[in-house]
Design an enzyme around this catalytic site. Structure first.
Site, PDB file in Angstrom:
ATOM      1  N   ARG A 161       3.114 -53.532 -74.872  1.00  0.00           N
ATOM      2  CA  ARG A 161       1.994 -53.731 -73.955  1.00  0.00           C
ATOM      3  C   ARG A 161       1.201 -54.987 -74.325  1.00  0.00           C
ATOM      4  O   ARG A 161       0.785 -55.752 -73.467  1.00  0.00           O
ATOM      5  CB  ARG A 161       1.098 -52.486 -73.947  1.00  0.00           C
ATOM      6  CG  ARG A 161       1.693 -51.357 -73.125  1.00  0.00           C
ATOM      7  CD  ARG A 161       0.965 -50.047 -73.262  1.00  0.00           C
ATOM      8  NE  ARG A 161       1.535 -49.067 -72.334  1.00  0.00           N
ATOM      9  CZ  ARG A 161       1.262 -47.775 -72.333  1.00  0.00           C
ATOM     10  NH1 ARG A 161       0.390 -47.288 -73.216  1.00  0.00           N
ATOM     11  NH2 ARG A 161       1.817 -46.971 -71.455  1.00  0.00           N
ATOM     12  N   HIS A 218       5.105 -53.785 -65.599  1.00  0.00           N
ATOM     13  CA  HIS A 218       5.739 -53.657 -66.917  1.00  0.00           C
ATOM     14  C   HIS A 218       4.915 -52.797 -67.868  1.00  0.00           C
ATOM     15  O   HIS A 218       3.703 -52.938 -67.975  1.00  0.00           O
ATOM     16  CB  HIS A 218       5.876 -55.051 -67.567  1.00  0.00           C
ATOM     17  CG  HIS A 218       7.058 -55.822 -67.080  1.00  0.00           C
ATOM     18  ND1 HIS A 218       7.168 -57.190 -67.213  1.00  0.00           N
ATOM     19  CD2 HIS A 218       8.197 -55.432 -66.463  1.00  0.00           C
ATOM     20  CE1 HIS A 218       8.310 -57.603 -66.700  1.00  0.00           C
ATOM     21  NE2 HIS A 218       8.946 -56.564 -66.236  1.00  0.00           N
ATOM     22  N   GLU A 219       5.587 -51.912 -68.610  1.00  0.00           N
ATOM     23  CA  GLU A 219       4.962 -51.121 -69.681  1.00  0.00           C
ATOM     24  C   GLU A 219       3.762 -50.316 -69.227  1.00  0.00           C
ATOM     25  O   GLU A 219       2.799 -50.128 -69.961  1.00  0.00           O
ATOM     26  CB  GLU A 219       4.563 -52.038 -70.854  1.00  0.00           C
ATOM     27  CG  GLU A 219       5.698 -52.821 -71.460  1.00  0.00           C
ATOM     28  CD  GLU A 219       6.865 -51.934 -71.874  1.00  0.00           C
ATOM     29  OE1 GLU A 219       6.618 -50.791 -72.304  1.00  0.00           O
ATOM     30  OE2 GLU A 219       8.012 -52.383 -71.757  1.00  0.00           O
ATOM     31  N   GLY A 220       3.840 -49.788 -68.018  1.00  0.00           N
ATOM     32  CA  GLY A 220       2.769 -48.940 -67.520  1.00  0.00           C
ATOM     33  C   GLY A 220       1.901 -49.669 -66.518  1.00  0.00           C
ATOM     34  O   GLY A 220       1.278 -50.672 -66.824  1.00  0.00           O
ATOM     35  N   GLN A 277      -2.656 -47.357 -67.034  1.00  0.00           N
ATOM     36  CA  GLN A 277      -3.570 -47.881 -68.055  1.00  0.00           C
ATOM     37  C   GLN A 277      -4.990 -47.357 -67.829  1.00  0.00           C
ATOM     38  O   GLN A 277      -5.714 -47.067 -68.788  1.00  0.00           O
ATOM     39  CB  GLN A 277      -3.560 -49.414 -68.050  1.00  0.00           C
ATOM     40  CG  GLN A 277      -2.200 -50.057 -68.253  1.00  0.00           C
ATOM     41  CD  GLN A 277      -1.519 -49.630 -69.538  1.00  0.00           C
ATOM     42  OE1 GLN A 277      -2.154 -49.406 -70.548  1.00  0.00           O
ATOM     43  NE2 GLN A 277      -0.195 -49.514 -69.492  1.00  0.00           N
TER      44      GLN A 277
END
Length: 595
Positions: free
Chosen positions: A303, A447-449, A454
């Site tokens: 992240r 990407h990545e959440g 978040q």
């Protein structure tokens, strides 16, 4: 960019003063740090940047047997491997340099700026190796980590599935125990499908180490529901013997197809099938049922890496549009004499609205870079600080990680959009690079959440865990900056503005949870994330301003960017926090049929 990087490392974070005296970094100095940055800047300029457009136009191609990438991609990655940067922050015993993470982050910024998609292979491999160093067995580290850090093998993370993107509790990949006593760890056979796997198939290296989330059946033969049933496995592309050597046999992991994306086209993105025949061989990492806990080690690192990539794409667009604005003649001054068609045209950088767009970009990208370096500095504090300082750094990282990922991926994307606007019609042609920067950066919001994930993480967990301890630690650091800035008359107004903003975040957090109902508190988690991020960036800009204390143009530029952020950006938090504080129910109560 290099001048800003050096300023943030030396004048703001004071790396040499605070970190170099520590035992882990005792063999380093300003000279070694500069040499690392020089080397990485050169490799990025000579190998990555020239291949960036090529990697975009010549997408990875699968002919049914193998994936083909441009030769320039292979050469760029090989240069990175040869630099030793895969193991930059690792122990000497692992072939590493024991560099501070903040120096590693600074060095990697050059690669992210030159070609973020080519840089993705190394970012994933490092995160994979670092996870195994934290949770793998000594034998797994000897076999897999050593080859990853040497660049012989690369790594991936395999979380999402076609039917389960962010909802990891719904993963359906299944793992059946085959041999409890395998030297490489309890051996399982995996069957399932994984989607959106970056770096999932290529021939850059001789092997690929997949880290795969899967569920082990319970006593009833059914997968344990929820995230508690998820375990983590090492699943190599090619089979590995107990001695770590390749056996020559391919594991039961097959490429089902390549995804063709808006951006990041230089990174293969794959749909992988595990276990089409007898099941893919996988080795358990950690304990059964603790897969997600282990995977968060790599996810959190990724992240911050995604955040850095977003920053540097924004930075690349800012520099390109700044150069264009300084050269492009267009229009005349908004004065009575400016109406004279015979008067000379101005360079567009002289127009107030173009200055606005450039200042916005500068405030986003330089503020974002400060954020990512701050997070890396906190990692160093976790590793090498006193127990008290390490614990505090861990709390700060908890609450800042969702911001480090989400804020740059939204606002440095906006910087790319403004870069296109500065170039006008040329901005969306392939004659200039800014359209590719925008396309590449648009992926970082997912990407990545996603932003929504978040926001839920921040408001649903990070600011309320342990009675709000992490939020209190952050507030203490912000207030410390405010107190120092109040002593400088030129910064007092901004300090008071930040103090008021911090108080608003505190009240909104309390009001959001006043009923104790998660469905009410979290319905507006994304506006909360946006406001929280802006307050964090205002804090960093105020802190940076105190380090920019001379009358040089360089320092004046930093203070101007900070002033822009306080004048144009920080006031936006009122609208975002208003819906959070009153627990606005519109989005929660909206019905499908009403659309």
């Amino acid at each position: 960019m290099r001048q800003t990087l050096d300023f943030l490392l030396n004048d703001w974070l004071k790396i040499s003063q605070d970190l170099t005296p520590r035992e882990r970094f005792a063999e380093h100095s300003d000279e070694t740090y500069a040499a690392v940055l020089d080397t990485c800047e050169r490799i990025a300029r000579e190998k990555y940047a020239p291949a960036n457009r090529l990697s975009d136009t010549q997408e990875p191609h699968f002919d049914g047997e193998r994936v083909t990438l441009p030769r320039a991609t292979h050469e760029a990655v090989a240069a990175y491997v040869e630099s030793g940067m895969l193991a930059a922050s690792c122990d000497y015993e692992l072939g590493g340099m024991q560099l501070p993470c903040v120096i590693e982050m600074a060095a990697n910024s050059f690669f992210a700026k030159a070609s973020v998609s080519i840089g993705g292979y190394a970012m994933l491999t490092k995160g994979n190796a670092h996870l195994l160093l934290a949770h793998g067995t000594p034998r797994q580290q000897e076999v897999f980590v050593a080859k990853e850090l040497a660049g012989q093998w690369f790594g991936t993370m395999c979380l999402s599935e076609p039917q389960a993107g962010s909802s990891l509790s719904d993963v359906a990949t299944r793992a059946e125990l085959e041999d409890e006593a395998d030297p490489l760890g309890p051996r399982y056979r995996l069957k399932g499908n994984k989607m959106w796997i970056s770096g999932g198939e290529h021939e850059i290296t001789e092997n690929i180490v997949h880290l795969v989330l899967a569920k082990i059946p319970g006593p009833d033969g059914k997968p344990v529901p929820g995230v508690k049933g998820i375990s983590l496995f090492i699943v190599p592309k090619k089979m590995v013997g107990p001695d770590g050597a390749l056996t020559g046999e391919r594991n039961d992991v097959q490429l089902a197809g390549l995804n063709h994306k808006l951006g990041y086209r230089g990174t293969t993105n794959c749909l992988l099938n595990f276990g089409e025949k007898n099941g893919a061989v996988g080795y358990l990492v950690g304990k059964p049922g603790e897969g997600l806990k282990c995977m968060f080690h790599m996810m959190n690192e990724a992240r911050i890496g995604v955040g850095l990539g977003a920053v540097m794409l924004g930075y690349a667009g800012y520099e390109a549009s700044l150069e264009y604005a300084r050269q492009r003649p267009q229009g005349r001054a908004v004065t009575s004499t400016g109406k004279d068609a015979a008067s000379p045209q101005l360079k567009i950088i002289e127009h107030a609205d173009v200055k606005r767009m450039l200042l916005a970009q500068k405030s986003y990208v330089e503020g974002g870079l400060a954020l990512e370096l701050m997070c890396a500095r906190l990692v160093d504090e976790q590793r090498t600080g006193t127990p008290e300082d390490a614990a505090e750094a861990a709390q700060l990282l908890e609450v800042l990680t969702p911001i480090a990922k989400s804020w740059p991926s939204e606002w440095c994307l906006e910087a790319n959009s403004l870069a296109i606007q500065v170039l006008g019609g040329y901005g969306y042609t392939r004659d200039f690079p800014v359209e590719q920067y925008w396309r590449d950066n648009r992926l970082n919001m997912i990407h990545e959440g996603t932003h929504g994930i978040q926001g839920l993480d921040l408001l649903g967990r990070k600011v309320v865990m342990n009675g709000g301890a992490a939020l209190q630690v952050l507030a203490a650091h912000v207030n410390d900056t405010i107190e120092k800035a109040l002593q400088q008359p030129a910064l007092a107004e901004q300090a008071n503005q930040l103090a008021a903003a911090l108080a608003k975040v505190g009240r909104a957090t309390k009001n959001a949870w006043s009923t104790g109902l998660p469905e009410e508190a979290l319905a507006n988690a994304t506006p909360y994330l946006q406001a929280f991020g802006h307050v964090v960036l205002a804090w960093l800009w105020l802190d940076v301003s105190m380090a920019a204390d001379s009358d040089s143009d360089f320092h004046k530029g930093k203070r101007a960017a900070a002033s822009y952020f306080f004048a144009y950006e920080l006031p936006k938090i009122d609208a975002w926090l208003a819906v959070v504080a009153r627990r606005e129910s519109l989005c929660r109560e909206m019905q499908d049929g009403w659309f």
